[in-house]
Design a protein around this motif. Sequence first.
Motif, short mmCIF file in Angstrom:
data_model
loop_
_atom_site.label_atom_id
_atom_site.label_comp_id
_atom_site.label_asym_id
_atom_site.label_seq_id
_atom_site.Cartn_x
_atom_site.Cartn_y
_atom_site.Cartn_z
N LYS A 1 0.81 -1.34 -0.15
CA LYS A 1 -0.06 0.00 0.07
C LYS A 1 1.11 1.20 0.01
O LYS A 1 0.44 2.36 -0.59
CB LYS A 1 -0.91 0.10 1.38
N THR B 1 -1.13 6.86 12.65
CA THR B 1 -2.07 5.71 13.26
C THR B 1 -3.37 6.10 13.71
O THR B 1 -4.00 5.35 14.07
CB THR B 1 -1.15 5.43 14.43
N SER C 1 -7.06 -2.48 6.45
CA SER C 1 -7.23 -1.12 6.83
C SER C 1 -6.40 -0.26 5.82
O SER C 1 -5.52 -0.60 5.24
CB SER C 1 -6.85 -0.72 8.10
N LYS C 2 -6.87 1.02 5.62
CA LYS C 2 -6.28 2.05 4.85
C LYS C 2 -5.21 2.75 5.39
O LYS C 2 -5.53 3.02 6.56
CB LYS C 2 -7.30 3.02 4.51
N ILE C 3 -4.15 2.48 4.90
CA ILE C 3 -2.91 3.13 5.45
C ILE C 3 -2.56 4.65 5.01
O ILE C 3 -2.31 4.81 3.81
CB ILE C 3 -1.74 2.34 5.24
N ASP D 1 3.43 -5.28 8.70
CA ASP D 1 3.48 -4.11 8.54
C ASP D 1 4.61 -3.68 7.70
O ASP D 1 4.26 -3.22 6.52
CB ASP D 1 3.77 -3.15 10.09
N GLY E 1 -7.04 6.43 13.84
CA GLY E 1 -8.21 5.86 13.20
C GLY E 1 -7.78 4.13 12.62
O GLY E 1 -8.80 3.59 11.96
N LEU E 2 -6.54 3.92 13.07
CA LEU E 2 -6.12 2.57 12.61
C LEU E 2 -6.62 1.56 13.49
O LEU E 2 -6.28 1.70 14.76
CB LEU E 2 -4.77 2.60 12.45
N THR E 3 -7.01 0.31 13.16
CA THR E 3 -7.29 -0.85 14.02
C THR E 3 -6.17 -1.74 13.91
O THR E 3 -5.52 -2.19 13.04
CB THR E 3 -8.30 -1.75 13.49
N PRO F 1 -1.16 -3.09 11.98
CA PRO F 1 -2.61 -2.56 11.38
C PRO F 1 -3.24 -3.87 10.70
O PRO F 1 -2.60 -4.50 9.98
CB PRO F 1 -2.07 -1.57 10.41
N ASP F 2 -4.60 -3.90 10.97
CA ASP F 2 -5.30 -4.80 10.32
C ASP F 2 -5.06 -4.81 8.81
O ASP F 2 -4.89 -3.62 8.22
CB ASP F 2 -6.92 -4.65 10.70
N THR F 3 -4.81 -5.93 7.91
CA THR F 3 -4.32 -5.88 6.58
C THR F 3 -5.54 -5.31 5.95
O THR F 3 -5.20 -4.76 4.92
CB THR F 3 -4.31 -7.46 6.13
#
Lengths: 318, 248
Positions: free
Chosen positions: A136, B28, B15-17, B120, B30-32, B11-13
């Motif tokens: 990403k 970070t 999730s938007k990074i 990550d 709002g990241l889970t 970060p959960d795979t």
Amino acid sequence: MDNKFLVVLEQRNGIIKKSSFEIYAKAKEFSANTDAVLIGASIVDESQLKQAGVSEVTFIKNNDLENYSSSAYTNILVDFIKQNSYEFVFIANTALGKDLAPRLAAKLDCGITMDCTNLTEDAGNLLATRPVFAGKLLLQQKLTSTVKIFNIRPNSFGFTAGSEVETKINVKETSDICLSVKTVDVKKAGGKLDVAEADVIVSGGRGMKSAENFNHIESLASELNAAVGASRAVVDAGWRPHAEQVGQTGKTVSPNLYIAVGISGAIQHIAGMRSSKYIVAINKDKDAPIFQIADYGIVADAFDILPVLTEEIKKIKQ
Amino acid sequence: MKIVVCVSHVPDTASKINIGADGKTLDTNGLTFVLNPYDEFAIEEALKTKEKFGGEVTLISVGNDSFKESLRKGLAMGADSAVLLKNDGYFDSLSLAKSLSDEIKNLGAELVFVGKQSVDYDNSVVGQMLAELLGYNSVSVAVACSIDGNKITAEREIEGGKEVVEFNLPAVITTQKGLNEPRYPSLKGIMAAKKKVIEEKAAKVFDNHSEFVSLLRPASKSAGKILGTDVSAVSELVRLLREEAKVI
Ligand SMILES: Cc1cc2nc3c(=O)[nH]c(=O)nc-3n(C[C@H](O)[C@H](O)[C@H](O)COP(=O)(O)OP(=O)(O)OC[C@H]3O[C@@H](n4cnc5c(N)ncnc54)[C@H](O)[C@@H]3O)c2cc1C
Ligand SMILES: Nc1ncnc2c1ncn2[C@@H]1O[C@H](COP(=O)(O)O)[C@@H](O)[C@H]1O
């Protein structure tokens, strides 16, 4: 640059890997002072080195090194790097390279960057670019220690053999090797081309509907000399072996052509194949995310397309 | 047997990074974060080993307070204890491995399970580094592992097959999908984990040998050409693959 560069070449079953030659050629672009080293029990075919333009190589030889041993390779290379004061060390990101490179970094107490897809010269150093967070984002990283290890994703730079050279092989027999970790057997997966090494991959997903239907994928793959790949959904369903899985929990691949059939393009799948040079998607859902990263797409039923595509390829080969 | 599992919190795979304001670290907000998926295989293998041979399973993380969440999950799966080596600054992989190895030596662990990769920065290095720092034998990306007395036989994935590798304890093993099926924490396990104390101490700090220059978004591929919606598109596809892409 005139720093001392070392490229660690890799061979398996007598074949020296294309990824080894690729990074050798790249390293030479940065420094004419580039050496190569190869470890093993024998060099089966020296012409590979000539054709790939390797002018000189140190071959560290021991009869017990037919297969990889992490302990032996680590000790041999740590000594070799120290003795010759190499500063920039390159290893491809293969199963062997991924295992070995971090061991060298720990023993040499130096910086390392893994799975780089680009390198650029920057004020006497190299700036490495590598995919992170499943591709990403890209991270640009700099190593600050004297010795630096660069692990490179295969097919990042491409390799075409130039003119042949005479290869000088300096054989160094070594008797005293550490085999505390020993490969006692290598189980081959049916001699099939591995996705991690193929130039072309045809991958199938849940849209293929059953294990039997993968014969359509196999026929196309066979016409293209391609490896068969799979999404996790079909591996979890038991239709295909895990060795074929592409993605975050499977293999990272970077072929020249990746054909995704009946694969939706989940982020974890894309993580493993987005650095492919050309991506083709065949999917009946026009909104499938795979089309976002595909160069060419066909929105149709895979079972209509595959037989015709296979025939067309067969025709042009005649 | 004293067994250690190294646990990373990622970060959960799905999730938007996002990139932080400095252009080189993560935003970070709002990241889970979750327990690194590969570390679930490591924890499972440690628990199975303990069930077979007896012993004690200790989890170790180097990180900030948020890592406790993943340590808690590992405790709920059945680990006996957990240590958080606290650190808020940047550790490169080797510094991280050094601080882990320091604690593993303290604990006197004979067997260490590590995930094959932290999803990550996707380095895949900590396990191999740990092995060299500890002077332990090791195998990476294990998909099978059996222990017989002092001897370990493991299989690791390579291109086109698997290597069968033998070595003795003490050892470090990095775990790949396929090694086992990680268990879900039971209700009882979750309750018990709540009562356990996570030991906290400062991580030992070592010099880094690498630095971040920048984080970038990959050039977004312009969505490709849709060549058609039926078999009539096939000949155009073949033409483009030959003439434009030159890949067949
Ligand atoms: C931690 C984690 C790790 C993961 N790792 C991986 C990984 O390594 N690799 C991986 O692949 N996934 C991975 N996943 C799973 C991933 O999220 C997706 O679930 C998976 O990739 C979906 O596989 P699929 O595309 O085959 O199936 P689906 O998402 O179900 O897609 C099937 C597609 O086929 C199309 N289709 C159906 N019928 C036809 C037809 N007749 N003709 C043409 N098209 C048709 C549909 O339109 C659909 O787009 C991971 C998930 C997690 C949470
Ligand atoms: N901060 C951390 N604390 C503890 N263990 C870690 C940490 N980061 C990584 N690891 C372990 O090392 C493995 C490989 O991580 P990496 O080399 O960063 O991809 C992970 O699966 C974890 O088991």
